[in-house]
Design a protein around this motif. Structure first.
Motif, PDB file in Angstrom:
ATOM      1  N   ASP A   3      43.140  39.212  48.742  1.00 15.14           N
ATOM      2  CA  ASP A   3      41.873  38.339  48.830  1.00 15.14           C
ATOM      3  C   ASP A   3      40.946  38.486  49.910  1.00 15.14           C
ATOM      4  N   SER A  63      36.173  39.340  51.529  1.00 13.90           N
ATOM      5  CA  SER A  63      37.113  39.136  50.319  1.00 13.90           C
ATOM      6  C   SER A  63      36.864  39.916  49.185  1.00 13.90           C
ATOM      7  N   HIS A  65      38.035  39.967  46.247  1.00 15.32           N
ATOM      8  CA  HIS A  65      38.081  39.127  45.106  1.00 15.32           C
ATOM      9  C   HIS A  65      36.904  38.292  44.944  1.00 15.32           C
ATOM     10  N   ASN A  74      37.191  32.963  43.934  1.00 21.00           N
ATOM     11  CA  ASN A  74      38.389  33.886  43.770  1.00 21.00           C
ATOM     12  C   ASN A  74      39.321  33.034  42.913  1.00 21.00           C
ATOM     13  N   PHE A  78      43.080  38.650  39.422  1.00 23.31           N
ATOM     14  CA  PHE A  78      42.491  39.849  40.285  1.00 23.31           C
ATOM     15  C   PHE A  78      43.539  40.898  40.271  1.00 23.31           C
ATOM     16  N   ALA A  83      40.857  45.230  42.948  1.00 24.56           N
ATOM     17  CA  ALA A  83      40.811  45.109  44.612  1.00 24.56           C
ATOM     18  C   ALA A  83      40.300  46.654  45.178  1.00 24.56           C
TER      19      ALA A  83
END
Length: 458
Positions: A3, A63, A65, A74, A78, A83
């Motif tokens: 994240d 981030s 995300h 977010n 994900f 990522a």
């Protein structure tokens, strides 16, 4: 799953090159003798630290995300692969190439997962009681948000208790655990919850572990940025989540069998534990004893086991590229996305491969499906960035506007008036949508005879 990350670098050539990029493109947020902080306006914070008046270290915080969603939210599923791709794209935009990732240290990282639990969100929030000895606290401003951030205090001189605070949360020096209802998070600009905006389903929860020091990151194998691209990174992230989930104490009186089926000693333990303030202010040893007594009581269900299973199942599903489970994100099609070299700014274009989905999105979101930009300031209509949105973006986020201009403005109009350029950008954004449809139809007319047998896959 990844994240937020904080990256650090002490190589002088890298720092001064990045400083030049920041000075030319980004807004300075603050400056003093120790720090110079730049904000890109797109969710990326770059901090330069000084020591003895010399540039000592640079930190980049963002981030992945949120970046993939235009720095809006977010709340959608994900995966690790997403990522990784987003990290490469985001850092490439500020001049950091993949081959140099090995020189960037991970100073902090958040590993989290959105999950839809069969247990009600209210029950989960109330029953997650402790992480180790740290109590889960409800945020004073956000009732949907619970966190465990270390002991209430630490021993100071002469055994005085000293509060260790940072912002709105007491923190330990290693990690912070979050467990909250992501669907109930509010977009402060429009005062609507995430599920109301269509970012996720109504009961989506989020569990998150934040490693907040470099030493703690290294302990779990998150060393350099390059380590996030190891073949076993997903396995390590799952182990990281499991180990912290194992340390959580879940207290749900409804798990225990009826008091009539309890022995007299167990009945006494049960009623003591559910008494008001029983779990407040216990010392470490006393708390451990109380937990052990509760966990030994006969039970008819196990809330913790159910929730942990849902969290790990969500991890598996979101990282299974062959899963046919539909995404909760409006930034994805119902099909598996192809490996595209396009930046996430233009990922929404794939949505127009499904005409039905185009209609659905046009009625439910406020984001341009070509650029990913917020278009809530525009009048209702087809969901792409128009002139009024471009003017608003130019005034409020010049960096983002210039990125779109670089992508969509015809080179012939580089010296044209501002209004002519905006008209051309809008036209080219619209063409990105409809040219593909037109080209597909033209291809079919050229190559498929009307009398040729065809299959309808709708």
């Amino acid at each position: 799953m990844i994240d937020r990350i904080t990256l650090g670098n002490q190589h002088a050539p890298v720092m001064y090159q990045l400083m030049g990029v920041c000075q030319d493109n980004f807004k300075m947020k603050s400056q003093d003798n120790l720090w110079t902080v730049y904000d890109t306006g797109t969710g990326i914070i770059i901090r330069f630290k000084y020591q003895n008046k010399k540039l000592y270290k640079v930190f980049i915080d963002f981030s992945p995300h949120k970046q993939i969603n235009g720095n809006i939210h977010n709340a959608n599923p994900f995966s690790i692969r997403e990522a990784q791709e987003q990290i490469k794209i985001t850092l490439n935009d500020i001049g950091i190439e993949k081959r140099n990732f090995i020189f960037w240290d991970i100073s902090a990282i958040e590993i989290g997962v959105n999950y839809l639990s069969v247990v009600s969100p209210e029950t989960i929030l109330q029953c997650f009681l402790f992480y180790k000895n740290a109590r889960f606290n409800q945020h004073p401003l956000y009732p949907h948000y619970y966190y465990a951030a270390g002991k209430e205090g630490v021993k100071g001189k002469k055994n005085d208790i000293v509060d260790r605070k940072s912002g709105d949360a007491r923190r330990n020096k290693n990690c912070k655990i979050k467990n909250y209802c992501k669907a109930k998070q509010t977009n402060n600009q429009v005062r609507l919850m995430y599920y109301q905006l269509g970012y996720c389903e109504e009961n989506i929860m989020r569990f998150e572990v934040n490693a907040e020091t470099m030493a703690y990151c290294n302990k779990w194998g998150f060393t350099t940025l390059d380590s996030l691209f190891d073949e076993n990174i997903l396995e390590r992230c799952i182990i990281f989540l499991k180990e912290h989930l194992n340390e959580i104490f879940v207290f749900n009186p409804k798990d225990i069998v009826s008091d009539k089926k309890l022995s007299t000693p167990d009945r006494r333990k049960y009623f003591q534990a559910i008494a008001k303030n029983f779990w407040e202010g216990k010392e470490k040893r006393e708390l451990r004893t109380s937990k052990d007594k509760w966990l030994k009581l006969p039970r008819k269900s196990d809330t913790k086991k159910i929730v942990v299973a849902e969290i790990l199942k969500a991890v598996e599903v979101q990282n299974n590229t062959y899963s046919d489970i539909k995404s909760m994100s409006y930034f994805r099609t119902e099909d598996i996305e192809s490996d595209s070299e396009e930046t996430p700014l233009y990922r929404g274009l794939n949505l127009f491969k499904n005409k039905r989905l185009l209609v659905d999105i046009g009625n439910t979101t406020h984001f341009c499906v070509v650029t990913g930009e917020d278009i809530s300031m525009q009048r209702n209509g087809e969901p792409y960035l128009k002139r009024e949105g471009l003017r608003f973006l130019k005034e409020n986020n010049l960096f983002r506007y210039n990125k779109i201009k670089e992508k969509f403005l015809s080179p012939k109009l580089l010296n044209a008036s501002e209004e002519k350029q905006i008209e051309n950008i809008e036209k080219n954004i619209k063409n990105r949508i409809y040219n593909e449809q037109h080209n597909n139809l033209s291809f079919q007319r050229r190559n498929y005879h009307p009398n040729q047998p065809q299959f309808n896959f709708i």
